[in-house]
Design an enzyme around this catalytic site. Structure first.
Site, PDB file in Angstrom:
ATOM      1  N   CYS A  73     -96.875 -95.492  62.973  1.00 14.24           N
ATOM      2  CA  CYS A  73     -96.872 -94.485  61.907  1.00 14.24           C
ATOM      3  C   CYS A  73     -96.470 -95.124  60.588  1.00 14.24           C
ATOM      4  O   CYS A  73     -95.424 -95.749  60.491  1.00 14.24           O
ATOM      5  CB  CYS A  73     -95.909 -93.354  62.252  1.00 14.24           C
ATOM      6  SG  CYS A  73     -95.730 -92.190  60.892  1.00 14.24           S
ATOM      7  N   CYS A  82     -88.707 -90.094  63.834  1.00 16.43           N
ATOM      8  CA  CYS A  82     -88.714 -91.155  64.851  1.00 16.43           C
ATOM      9  C   CYS A  82     -87.787 -92.282  64.412  1.00 16.43           C
ATOM     10  O   CYS A  82     -88.094 -92.995  63.470  1.00 16.43           O
ATOM     11  CB  CYS A  82     -90.113 -91.746  64.983  1.00 16.43           C
ATOM     12  SG  CYS A  82     -91.346 -90.571  65.520  1.00 16.43           S
ATOM     13  N   CYS A 176     -98.848 -86.245  62.287  1.00 16.63           N
ATOM     14  CA  CYS A 176     -97.644 -86.756  62.935  1.00 16.63           C
ATOM     15  C   CYS A 176     -98.052 -87.237  64.323  1.00 16.63           C
ATOM     16  O   CYS A 176     -98.645 -86.486  65.093  1.00 16.63           O
ATOM     17  CB  CYS A 176     -96.603 -85.656  63.045  1.00 16.63           C
ATOM     18  SG  CYS A 176     -95.254 -86.123  64.132  1.00 16.63           S
ATOM     19  N   TYR A 341     -76.765 -71.494  80.664  1.00 16.26           N
ATOM     20  CA  TYR A 341     -77.543 -71.975  79.502  1.00 16.26           C
ATOM     21  C   TYR A 341     -79.033 -71.962  79.879  1.00 16.26           C
ATOM     22  O   TYR A 341     -79.715 -72.971  79.774  1.00 16.26           O
ATOM     23  CB  TYR A 341     -77.123 -73.392  79.093  1.00 16.26           C
ATOM     24  CG  TYR A 341     -75.632 -73.606  78.998  1.00 16.26           C
ATOM     25  CD1 TYR A 341     -74.972 -73.421  77.784  1.00 16.26           C
ATOM     26  CD2 TYR A 341     -74.889 -73.983  80.114  1.00 16.26           C
ATOM     27  CE1 TYR A 341     -73.596 -73.621  77.696  1.00 16.26           C
ATOM     28  CE2 TYR A 341     -73.516 -74.175  80.027  1.00 16.26           C
ATOM     29  CZ  TYR A 341     -72.876 -74.002  78.820  1.00 16.26           C
ATOM     30  OH  TYR A 341     -71.525 -74.201  78.745  1.00 16.26           O
ATOM     31  N   GLU A 362     -77.426 -66.775  79.313  1.00 14.73           N
ATOM     32  CA  GLU A 362     -77.953 -67.362  78.076  1.00 14.73           C
ATOM     33  C   GLU A 362     -77.409 -66.570  76.890  1.00 14.73           C
ATOM     34  O   GLU A 362     -77.337 -65.353  76.926  1.00 14.73           O
ATOM     35  CB  GLU A 362     -79.494 -67.309  78.124  1.00 14.73           C
ATOM     36  CG  GLU A 362     -80.222 -67.455  76.819  1.00 14.73           C
ATOM     37  CD  GLU A 362     -79.966 -68.762  76.078  1.00 14.73           C
ATOM     38  OE1 GLU A 362     -79.986 -69.839  76.716  1.00 14.73           O
ATOM     39  OE2 GLU A 362     -79.735 -68.703  74.853  1.00 14.73           O
ATOM     40  N   ASP A 415     -77.336 -76.482  81.854  1.00 16.78           N
ATOM     41  CA  ASP A 415     -78.233 -77.225  80.950  1.00 16.78           C
ATOM     42  C   ASP A 415     -77.798 -76.924  79.525  1.00 16.78           C
ATOM     43  O   ASP A 415     -78.513 -76.267  78.772  1.00 16.78           O
ATOM     44  CB  ASP A 415     -79.679 -76.780  81.193  1.00 16.78           C
ATOM     45  CG  ASP A 415     -80.680 -77.548  80.326  1.00 16.78           C
ATOM     46  OD1 ASP A 415     -80.289 -78.516  79.659  1.00 16.78           O
ATOM     47  OD2 ASP A 415     -81.865 -77.157  80.329  1.00 16.78           O
ATOM     48  N   CYS A 442     -78.736 -83.083  77.569  1.00 15.68           N
ATOM     49  CA  CYS A 442     -79.512 -83.729  76.506  1.00 15.68           C
ATOM     50  C   CYS A 442     -78.620 -84.661  75.691  1.00 15.68           C
ATOM     51  O   CYS A 442     -79.022 -85.135  74.640  1.00 15.68           O
ATOM     52  CB  CYS A 442     -80.199 -82.702  75.624  1.00 15.68           C
ATOM     53  SG  CYS A 442     -79.091 -81.472  74.955  1.00 15.68           S
TER      54      CYS A 442
HETATM   55  N1  SAH Z   1     -82.511 -74.383  80.480  1.00 18.52           N
HETATM   56  C1  SAH Z   1     -83.332 -73.975  79.371  1.00 18.52           C
HETATM   57  C2  SAH Z   1     -82.616 -74.035  78.001  1.00 18.52           C
HETATM   58  C3  SAH Z   1     -81.835 -75.257  77.693  1.00 18.52           C
HETATM   59  S1  SAH Z   1     -81.355 -75.420  76.016  1.00 18.52           S
HETATM   60  C4  SAH Z   1     -84.616 -74.758  79.345  1.00 18.52           C
HETATM   61  O1  SAH Z   1     -84.704 -75.793  79.976  1.00 18.52           O
HETATM   62  O2  SAH Z   1     -85.558 -74.345  78.685  1.00 18.52           O
HETATM   63  C5  SAH Z   1     -79.714 -74.800  76.015  1.00 18.52           C
HETATM   64  C6  SAH Z   1     -79.634 -73.291  75.933  1.00 18.52           C
HETATM   65  O3  SAH Z   1     -78.257 -72.909  75.906  1.00 18.52           O
HETATM   66  C7  SAH Z   1     -80.261 -72.672  74.694  1.00 18.52           C
HETATM   67  O4  SAH Z   1     -81.184 -71.696  75.113  1.00 18.52           O
HETATM   68  C8  SAH Z   1     -79.077 -72.028  73.949  1.00 18.52           C
HETATM   69  O5  SAH Z   1     -79.417 -70.826  73.303  1.00 18.52           O
HETATM   70  C9  SAH Z   1     -78.106 -71.773  75.070  1.00 18.52           C
HETATM   71  N2  SAH Z   1     -76.674 -71.709  74.733  1.00 18.52           N
HETATM   72  C10 SAH Z   1     -76.014 -72.376  73.748  1.00 18.52           C
HETATM   73  N3  SAH Z   1     -74.699 -72.139  73.829  1.00 18.52           N
HETATM   74  C11 SAH Z   1     -74.500 -71.300  74.887  1.00 18.52           C
HETATM   75  C12 SAH Z   1     -73.336 -70.706  75.479  1.00 18.52           C
HETATM   76  N4  SAH Z   1     -72.127 -70.927  74.993  1.00 18.52           N
HETATM   77  N5  SAH Z   1     -73.512 -69.929  76.568  1.00 18.52           N
HETATM   78  C13 SAH Z   1     -74.758 -69.702  77.073  1.00 18.52           C
HETATM   79  N6  SAH Z   1     -75.883 -70.228  76.545  1.00 18.52           N
HETATM   80  C14 SAH Z   1     -75.758 -71.025  75.470  1.00 18.52           C
END
Ligand code: SAH
Length: 496
Positions: A73, A82, A176, A341, A362, A415, A442
Site C-alpha cells: 500500500c 496498518c 484500502c 461479553y 452483553e 470474550d 483480543c
Molecule cells: N463475542 C462477541 C463479541 C465480542 S466483542 C463476538 O465474537 O462477536 C466484546 C463485547 O463485549 C462487545 O459486544 C461489547 O459491547 C461487550 N462489552 C463490553 N464491556 C462489557 C461488560 N462490562 N459487560 C458485558 N459486555 C461488555
C-alpha cells in the site's frame, strides 16, 4: 550519555511495540522507532527524549531485516490502519505467536516449559481473500467492513481516504488493501453523485457540509453488499439517482442513509433510513472441525447484519476461532454455559447446538435484541440473553437466583474487549466453579493478567492458540482453555 532531540543514532531493531513501532536499544537506552521492523539496522533521529527512552524517526535502513518486504500500500506509512505492512506475513505471524507466549510467561506467570507443551501454532490467513478471489500476498482483502471518511483535498476536490495517524486530515485512497477491490467503485459512485448534485462533504472544523462517511459491509458468502452513507442532514439530494448508480454495482443489495448531525468523532448516528433494498444482509458462519484443519461440518449459522450491529470484521478467522473454542470445550450436549461479553450472540449460538442451555450477557441493549433475533432465525431455543455488565449480572445472578443449574455451570466463556475482565467478574466465575473456562481474547496482555488470577484461584491453563484476525496490524486474538484443577483433565503437569 545524555541524549538530545534531533540526535542521530544507529540502532538494531529487536522487537515491536504496542503501536507497531520498532524497539531497539543503544547501551541501556530504549528507542521506539516508527516504521522500523525487527532485524533492521537503522539510522534514526530522536524526536522526543525521555530519561530512559526516546521516540525516534526512521531516517534510513542501513541493513534491511530479512523479514522486510516492500509494503504494497503506497500510503501505509501515513495511514494509521496498518502498522506492520513492511513485515513479511510469516514475520507477522512469528511476532504475534511470540507476543502471546511472552505475555503469558511474563505477565501470566505460566511456566515456559509447560507453556511450550500446550501452545499450538498460530492460525494465519489462507492464500485466498475472504471473497474467495486470488490475491497477491497473504493477509490482505479480508475485512468485511470499511468506513471511508469523505472530505476535501487542499485544492477543493472531493476525496475519500483515511485519517493520518493521530490527526484528522484525510489521506486520499479509494482502495484500502484490507477490504475488497469493489469498495473503490462504490466510493467513487458516491463521490460522483456528490459532484453531480453539488453535495458538499462534511467539514469537521466548521460542522458544515453533508456527507461524512461511506460505510460498506460485505457478506462474503452470499456476495451481498450493504452501502450506508452517513450524513450531517436528514436527507440527500436526488436519492433515486444515487440508488440507481449503486444498484449497477455487482452485489449491492442494500442502500442506507445514516443520520449523524452531532459534532463528534463517533461515526454513526442512531437513525438509519433504508433508501433501497434489504434491511439487513445475512452472513453465514460455518462450524468447522478444529481437529481436521478447520474442514467445514454440515452445521452453519446465519447472522443478520444491519448498519448498526457489531460484527467481527474477519469472517474467515472468526469461524475458525469459534470452532476452536468449541473444539477445546468438547461439549457433549448436556452442559450449561454462560457466554459473557456475547455481542450479537455469535459464540452463544455456536455453542447452543452442542449444549443443554446457554445464557449470554452483553452490555449493549441493541446487540442483545439482535442476539435474541439471531437465535430465533436459526431455530435455537435453548439460548437466553441478558443486557448488562458481566461484572454486575453474574454476581447478582449468583446471589439472588435459586437456579442451581446456572449458579454451578459446566462452562463459562468470556470474550471481553481489550481491557479484559473486571475482577468482580473473575471472582464470581471462580465461585461458580465451572469445570471449564474458555477465554477468547483480543489483547494478550490482559488475557495473561486474567489467566494469572484464574491460575491462582484453582484453574489450570491447558490449551492456547492464537489467531491472526487482523493481518498487517499489531492485534492478535487468542483462544484459551482453563480447567478446574480438581476436575479430571488429562494434561495436568502436576499429575505427570
Ligand atoms: N463475542 C462477541 C463479541 C465480542 S466483542 C463476538 O465474537 O462477536 C466484546 C463485547 O463485549 C462487545 O459486544 C461489547 O459491547 C461487550 N462489552 C463490553 N464491556 C462489557 C461488560 N462490562 N459487560 C458485558 N459486555 C461488555
Amino acid at each position: 550519555m545524555d541524549h538530545q532531540k534531533n540526535q542521530r543514532l544507529t540502532v538494531e531493531i529487536e522487537d515491536i511495540g504496542m503501536n507497531g513501532e520498532g524497539i531497539g536499544r543503544v547501551g541501556g537506552y530504549t528507542l521506539f522507532v516508527k516504521d522500523a521492523i525487527p532485524g533492521d539496522l537503522a539510522e534514526v533521529s530522536l524526536t522526543k527524549v525521555k530519561k530512559t527512552y526516546a521516540y525516534a524517526r526512521l531516517l534510513r535502513v542501513i541493513e534491511s531485516s530479512k523479514d522486510r518486504i516492500c509494503a504494497p500500500c503506497p500510503i501505509h506509512r501515513q495511514c494509521g490502519g496498518c502498522q506492520i505492512q513492511a513485515l513479511s506475513y510469516e514475520g507477522q505471524l512469528a511476532f504475534k505467536q511470540n507476543k502471546v507466549k511472552n505475555d503469558l510467561i511474563r505477565i501470566g506467570g505460566i511456566d515456559e516449559t509447560y507453556l511450550s507443551s500446550i501452545l499450538e501454532p498460530i492460525v494465519g490467513m489462507p492464500e485466498k481473500s475472504a471473497d474467495k478471489k486470488e490475491i497477491k500476498g497473504r493477509g490482505f482483502r479480508y475485512r468485511n467492513k470499511a468506513q471511508y471518511p469523505i472530505g476535501k483535498s487542499r485544492d477543493g476536490e472531493i476525496i475519500a481516504g483515511f485519517y493520518a495517524r493521530r490527526t484528522h486530515s484525510i489521506i486520499q485512497t479509494e482502495d484500502c488493501l484490507l477490504g475488497p477491490k469493489i469498495n473503490r467503485l462504490i466510493v467513487d459512485t458516491v463521490i460522483k453523485h456528490m459532484k453531480n448534485c453539488g453535495i458538499p462533504p462534511y467539514d469537521e472544523e466548521t460542522g458544515t457540509g453533508t456527507v461524512r462517511h461511506v460505510m460498506i459491509r460485505h457478506a462474503f458468502e452470499s456476495g451481498k453488499i450493504m452501502v450506508c452513507i452517513i450524513i450531517n442532514d436528514r436527507s440527500l439530494k436526488r436519492p433515486e439517482e444515487l440508488v440507481k448508480a449503486l444498484r449497477a454495482v455487482d452485489g449491492v443489495a442494500s442502500v442506507y442513509l445514516n443520520i449523524q448531525t452531532e459534532k463528534t468523532n463517533v461515526i454513526l448516528g442512531e437513525e438509519c433510513i433504508l433508501l433501497w433494498g434489504e434491511d439487513s444482509i445475512g452472513d453465514t458462519i460455518h462450524v468447522c472441525d478444529a481437529d481436521r484443519d478447520f474442514a467445514y461440518t454440515d452445521e452453519s449459522l446465519t447472522f443478520h447484519i444491519s448498519p448498526l450491529s457489531f460484527y467481527q470484521v474477519n469472517p474467515v478467522q472468526t469461524e475458525w476461532m469459534y470452532s476452536q473454542a468449541l473444539g477445546f470445550l468438547n461439549l457433549q450436549g448436556t452442559e450449561t454455559v454462560w457466554d459473557l461479553y456475547c455481542g450479537i450472540g455469535t459464540i452463544s449460538l455456536f455453542l447452543a447446538k452442542h449444549a443443554k442451555r446457554v445464557i449470554g450477557v452483553e452490555i449493549v441493549e441493541q446487540a442483545v435484541e439482535d442476539a435474541r433475533e439471531n437465535a430465533r432465525q436459526n431455530g435455537i431455543g435453548n439460548a437466553e440473553f441478558f443486557a448488562g455488565k458481566a461484572e454486575e449480572i453474574l454476581p447478582e445472578y449468583y446471589r439472588t437466583q435459586e437456579d442451581d443449574e446456572m449458579k454451578r455451570p459446566d462452562v463459562i466463556v468470556v470474550d471481553p474487549p481489550r481491557k479484559g475482565c473486571d475482577e468482580k467478574c473473575l471472582e464470581t466465575m471462580v465461585r461458580m466453579q465451572p469445570d471449564k473456562i474458555a477465554y477468547v481474547s483480543c489483547d494478550p496482555a490482559t488475557l495473561a493478567r486474567d489467566v494469572k488470577y484464574l491460575s491462582e484461584n484453582g484453574y489450570l491453563l491447558t490449551k492456547v492458540r492464537a489467531f491472526d484476525n487482523f493481518p498487517q496490524t499489531v492485534h492478535v486474538e487468542t483462544v484459551t482453555l482453563l480447567e478446574r484443577k480438581e476436575y479430571d483433565h488429562t494434561s495436568d503437569p502436576a499429575a505427570v
